[in-house]
Motif scaffolding. Sequence first.
Motif: not given
Length: 155
Positions: A7, A9, A55, A57
């Motif tokens: 992930e 951010h 965010v 992924k």
Amino acid sequence: MGKGVLEVHLVDAKGLSGNDFLGKLDPYVIVQYRSQERKSSVARDQGRNPCWNEVFKFQINSAASNAQHQLILRILDHDNFSSDDFLGEATIDVTDIISLGAERGTYHQSAAKHSVVLADKTYHGEIKVGITFTAAQSQEDGGEIGGWRHSSFNQ
């Protein structure tokens, strides 16, 4: 090395280079891990100090222990009437984050500043990014692998 989810951010950027004749910069970021790419929203009229707070992924599936894992963040200025302008990029080595996350189950690196490199290889500005790697359950845990549940049949 590691299977799981990385992930990213994307927090903000400060002191970006570039100018726009029709007003402020409208920066956005393309975050790339190997062949996977994610695009941030355009920070309209935010100029050289944009904030995204988004965010992204990425699926990580690497068995090689000697593989290098890098995130590339390309920062561009969105233009309506011409091609988007390159504002710089940052490369982040995430090899240690993935290996620590694989070892511990999860590993989080708090948001940190990374230098932005321009096309002429000089530095101008910074981008702030936090990174977390969460390991996938291994087959021994009876977790789902590729959509199939690992069977304990024949053991």
